[in-house]
Design a protein around this motif. Structure first.
Motif, PDB file in Angstrom:
ATOM      1  N   GLN A   1       0.854  -1.177   0.000  1.00  0.00           N
ATOM      2  CA  GLN A   1       0.000   0.000   0.000  1.00  0.00           C
ATOM      3  C   GLN A   1       0.895   1.233   0.000  1.00  0.00           C
ATOM      4  OE1 GLN A   1      -3.730  -0.657   2.664  1.00  0.00           O
ATOM      5  NE2 GLN A   1      -2.221  -2.141   3.377  1.00  0.00           N
TER       6      GLN A   1
ATOM      7  N   GLU B   1      -7.510   0.115  -5.965  1.00  0.00           N
ATOM      8  CA  GLU B   1      -7.108  -1.261  -5.698  1.00  0.00           C
ATOM      9  C   GLU B   1      -6.175  -1.850  -6.744  1.00  0.00           C
ATOM     10  OE1 GLU B   1     -11.069  -1.387  -7.979  1.00  0.00           O
ATOM     11  OE2 GLU B   1     -10.172  -0.161  -6.419  1.00  0.00           O
TER      12      GLU B   1
ATOM     13  N   THR C   1      -1.967  -1.149  -3.833  1.00  0.00           N
ATOM     14  CA  THR C   1      -3.059  -0.197  -3.621  1.00  0.00           C
ATOM     15  C   THR C   1      -2.511   1.208  -3.392  1.00  0.00           C
ATOM     16  OG1 THR C   1      -4.687  -1.775  -2.804  1.00  0.00           O
ATOM     17  CG2 THR C   1      -4.850   0.472  -1.968  1.00  0.00           C
TER      18      THR C   1
ATOM     19  N   HIS D   1      -3.321   4.964  -2.001  1.00  0.00           N
ATOM     20  CA  HIS D   1      -4.172   5.719  -1.087  1.00  0.00           C
ATOM     21  C   HIS D   1      -3.884   7.216  -1.206  1.00  0.00           C
ATOM     22  CE1 HIS D   1      -5.691   2.308   1.322  1.00  0.00           C
ATOM     23  NE2 HIS D   1      -4.493   1.781   1.167  1.00  0.00           N
TER      24      HIS D   1
ATOM     25  N   GLU E   1     -10.283  -1.556  -0.103  1.00  0.00           N
ATOM     26  CA  GLU E   1      -9.347  -1.788  -1.205  1.00  0.00           C
ATOM     27  C   GLU E   1      -8.760  -3.194  -1.168  1.00  0.00           C
ATOM     28  OE1 GLU E   1      -9.417   0.289  -3.542  1.00  0.00           O
ATOM     29  OE2 GLU E   1     -10.522   1.773  -2.368  1.00  0.00           O
TER      30      GLU E   1
ATOM     31  N   HIS F   1      -9.256  -7.108  -3.969  1.00  0.00           N
ATOM     32  CA  HIS F   1      -8.319  -8.075  -4.522  1.00  0.00           C
ATOM     33  C   HIS F   1      -8.967  -9.435  -4.737  1.00  0.00           C
ATOM     34  CE1 HIS F   1      -5.424  -4.927  -3.941  1.00  0.00           C
ATOM     35  NE2 HIS F   1      -4.517  -5.652  -4.567  1.00  0.00           N
TER      36      HIS F   1
END
Length: 837
Positions: free
Chosen positions: A294, A306, A311, A313, A337, A341
């Motif tokens: 992330q 995603e 991911t 943010h 998110e 997956h």
């Protein structure tokens, strides 16, 4: 993708998603079919080098494909805003150039021969992507952007902003940085090499397989994804990040944050491994990808995305340790998110019309996570929040699966997300937990690494349950609206029966088929009746020997509807005590708040202030009207206790804020002490209460707090006081900071405070400067969306400033500078908004 809402007004970040041009209605006749598959992607290999000086991307692409079924001698690739140096096919390791046509959006290639669907061929393309030029040329009506790749502070000219690159592919923007077939029903494996300065770290899909240092001070990182995924899920991130390492069952789990947030990265993202275990368990599919990372991105305004194993943010995810005391405001986004997956990345919607098969499940994952981690009340609260978001969105005319729309961005709305999530909750209740989770496992396993649509979801549920569910899907997925019901109760003690009357009052001419649980209470004892309502008026007769204390329609509180439930106070008191779910208790609190002159209602409010769930304690505080003498006497002591001893910071903050409404100086010490609380929300509410109660006592506290760096609500309160002061020495910072902000949620949020400041500011030149910056922001918003933004910016912000200056001008008629200023502000408004001035 997860969008963030601007409470109480509109979704600015997703304005392009929710708003649409009103003049052209031709889209209503344009059926959005699933894109035809002529060629299928097989493998995509990219070699990339960003040019920060120009915000260009120099690339080479090897794209392997094969015909879907029919033989073909041509290939059309999505490739937006690119310059091509070579377009060729690979033949026995050699490059054979091919003829092509290009129109800024699609690259149409004439292949060297006709290929059959048993033959894989590879095209080779050398190109330069120019995302900024492309967006400037074509993005007249998009606030989300269409350029795919974003260079943030590429020249390092903004000293307080890092230099970064991040990409945003959904819906079809990744084809602005690499050529592909940019459709959801395509899947490809991937290899991506990127060459950057040694100081930067990189992130892409899959695992890093090599790192090579080059002689010119650069480094080439190669990332490889051996599992197929959709092109819109490709990602590239570059920047000076701290990489905090975690793990799950031997797989890498990493958190890429700006270095200042490295110490708290695990406090922000650290529940990820537990979420991976939980979601693997409930889906019956162990997290299928090779790693999970992330990363945060500056100026990323779409919430989160995603990208498979990577991911992205918004930088709003980055919170300080002190901010996190009030709870991790990004936790639901992290869950959302991650669940993509499975629903979105592992099985992908086959078209944007079916986006709800991605987004409704991601939305519902937030409920599942909170229910598991924090208990049923937390899950039910999340469900109710989603319900209210949908009901307040005025989206009754939109189908959940939507084959007609003006722009594909519009399907990312409260229908696809929150309504879809509530529909899944009803479906779970109807078929039962065991069947629900078995069915979603069936859907995932059957369609793994493929694209799917809502009909395949239906078939998965039908296979597991053995039931025909066309009625449910036709009603909720392939239609629109929701029931509006009026529920009445008629008791006949002589006959020993109660009649429950459910009226569907929606004005659409259609009536919903509703499986309803009716719970009948005698004291704590409950008897359940399962019934069906599917008419304008349905009546259900319930026998009794003693009049029930409560008849509770929709006993599990799962129905997606708007209702008027004609119970009395005694019924609701019984409901709070014995029915007991989050929504049962909330409904009772709501009703009691409307009967604040009744001692029994007052007692219910008093009881609810100590509810077992902190969310309902906070909610009850908000519903406590201290202007009512009976309420004040019954609750003031309880509120004082909550303000000082409740374990939940938000409950303490709410109680302090409510005590501030009393404006009693006897609470000054409590307020002053609380301004030092570790919770920004507690401290902020305490300062606000102190200002409201005793401005003189607040002044030294404000002075002391201003000497320290603050954040959260406390910073907002301090800033509001600064804004109200109109301190001229702060103009360069306040107006200048606003001017530097990009077209974003943060800039929109800043308008109200800037308006307050300019209204109080006396320097006319600086007021004009501030007004000019507001006007620049207003005018930068694409024309298609001005009907929403202009209402607020013209009608509330600029008119608010004008009103304040006009009043001062009237009070001081000899002040020609003020008079000139009011005329200047008026000149920035449309004629309709000048009336009255």
């Amino acid at each position: 993708m997860r969008y963030a809402l601007l409470p109480g007004f509109l979704l600015f970040m997703g304005l392009a998603v929710f708003a649409q041009p009103k003049t052209d209605t031709s889209w209503k006749k344009n059926y959005r079919e699933t894109p035809a598959r002529i060629n299928n992607l097989v493998h995509t290999r990219l070699e990339l080098k960003p040019d920060f000086s120009k915000s260009h991307l120099i690339g080479k692409a090897w794209i392997s494909l094969k015909p879907h079924f029919y033989p073909t001698d041509s290939l059309t690739l999505d490739a937006k805003g690119m310059e091509f140096r070579k377009v060729a096919v690979m033949k026995a390791g050699k490059i054979q150039e091919l003829p092509y046509q290009y129109d800024d959006f699609q690259l149409k290639i004439k292949l060297d021969k006709t290929y059959k669907n048993t033959e894989i061929y590879t095209v080779y393309i050398e190109y330069t992507a120019k995302p900024n030029e492309f967006e400037e040329k074509y993005a007249e009506n998009s606030l989300l952007g269409i350029k795919g790749m974003y260079f943030i502070n590429p020249l390092g000219e903004e000293k307080d902003k890092p230099t970064q690159i991040w990409t945003q592919g959904e819906t079809e923007s990744n084809s602005a940085w690499f050529p592909t077939i940019d459709k959801t029903n395509q899947k490809t494996t991937q290899e991506l090499s990127v060459t950057v300065d040694n100081k930067y770290v990189t992130l892409s899909n899959g695992k890093m397989v090599t790192q090579k240092k080059n002689s010119d001070g650069t480094r080439t990182d190669t990332w490889k994804m051996d599992l197929p995924h959709a092109p819109y899920l490709f990602f590239l991130g570059v920047g000076e990040y701290a990489v905090i390492k975690d793990s799950w069952k031997g797989k890498e789990v990493n958190y890429y944050v700006e270095p200042a947030f490295a110490p708290v990265a695990k406090k922000i993202f650290g529940l990820t491994p537990e979420m991976m275990s939980f979601f693997s368990k409930v889906t019956g599919v162990e997290y299928p990808w090779p790693k999970y990372s992330q990363i945060t991105g500056r100026d990323y305004i779409s919430g989160a995305m995603e990208n498979t194993t990577a991911t992205l943010h918004s930088d709003m995810a980055q919170q300080t340790a002190r901010q996190l005391i009030d709870g991790n405001g990004w936790e639901s986004v992290i869950a959302h998110e991650l669940f993509h997956h499975w629903f979105g990345d592992y099985v992908t919607t086959e078209s944007w019309s079916n986006i709800t098969v991605n987004e409704s499940f991601a939305d519902y994952s937030e409920l599942l996570w909170f229910e598991y981690k924090y208990g049923k009340d937390a899950g039910d609260a999340e469900n109710n929040n989603g319900m209210q978001n949908y009901l307040q969105s005025n989206s009754e005319k939109k189908d959940l699966v939507r084959f007609y729309y003006a722009d594909k961005e519009e399907v990312f709305d409260a229908v696809s997300y929150q309504k879809g999530g509530r529909i899944l909750h009803m479906l779970r209740n109807y078929v039962g937990d065991s069947a629900f989770f078995k069915a979603i496992n069936n859907y995932l396993v059957t369609n793994k690494f493929k694209s799917a649509e809502a009909h395949q979801l239906r078939l998965a549920f039908e296979e597991v349950t053995g039931r025909d569910l066309n009625w449910f899907f036709n009603q909720w997925y392939f239609s629109n609206g929701h029931p509006t019901v009026d529920i009445d109760y008629v008791y006949d003690d002589a006959a020993g029966k109660a009649t429950v009357i459910v009226k569907q009052t929606q004005k659409t001419g259609k009536y919903f088929k509703l499986p309803i649980a009716i719970d009948v209470y005698q004291g704590a004892a409950k008897t359940r009746y399962n019934v069906w309502a599917n008419n304008a008026i349905d009546s259900f007769t319930i026998p009794y020997t003693k009049r029930p204390d409560l008849i509770n329609v929709d006993g599990d509180k799962v129905m997606l509807w708007s209702k008027k439930d004609n119970k009395n106070l005694d019924n609701y008191i019984h409901q709070y005590k014995y029915a007991g779910s989050y929504l049962d208790r909330k409904e009772a609190i709501d009703y009691a708040a409307t009967k604040a002159d009744d001692p029994k209602a007052v007692e219910l409010i008093r009881t609810a202030l100590n509810d077992k769930y902190h969310g309902l304690r906070s909610y009850t505080i908000g519903k406590t009207d201290l202007k009512k003498e009976g309420i004040r006497k019954a609750t003031e002591e309880v509120l004082t206790g909550l303000a000082t001893t409740d374990k939940n910071a938000l409950v303490r903050a709410g109680a302090i804020g409510k005590l501030g409404d009393l404006q009693k100086k006897e609470y000054n010490n409590l307020f002053i002490t609380a301004t030092k609380d570790s919770s920004y929300t507690v401290a902020g509410n305490a300062l606000s209460a102190l200002i409201k109660t005793d401005e003189e006592a607040a002044k030294p506290v404000i002075s002391a707090l201003n000497n320290e760096e603050q954040d959260g609500l406390l910073a907002d309160v301090l800033m509001n006081e600064l804004m109200k002061s109109g301190d001229e020495t702060k103009a360069e910072k306040i107006i200048g900071d606003f001017a530097k902000m990009p077209l974003s949620q943060g800039k929109f949020d800043a308008l109200n405070g800037l308006s307050t400041y300019l209204s109080a500011l006396k320097n006319t030149d600086k007021v004009k400067w501030g007004v000019d910056e507001i006007v620049k922001f207003r005018d930068a918003i694409p024309e298609a969306f001005k009907s929403q933004t202009d209402f607020y910016i013209n009608g509330m912000i600029l008119k608010g400033i004008l009103s304040a200056k006009s009043k001062k001008s009237k009070d001081d008629p000899s002040n020609t500078a003020l008079k000139e200023l009011t005329e200047y502000i008026k000149s920035k408004l449309p004629e309709a908004d000048k009336k009255g001035f």
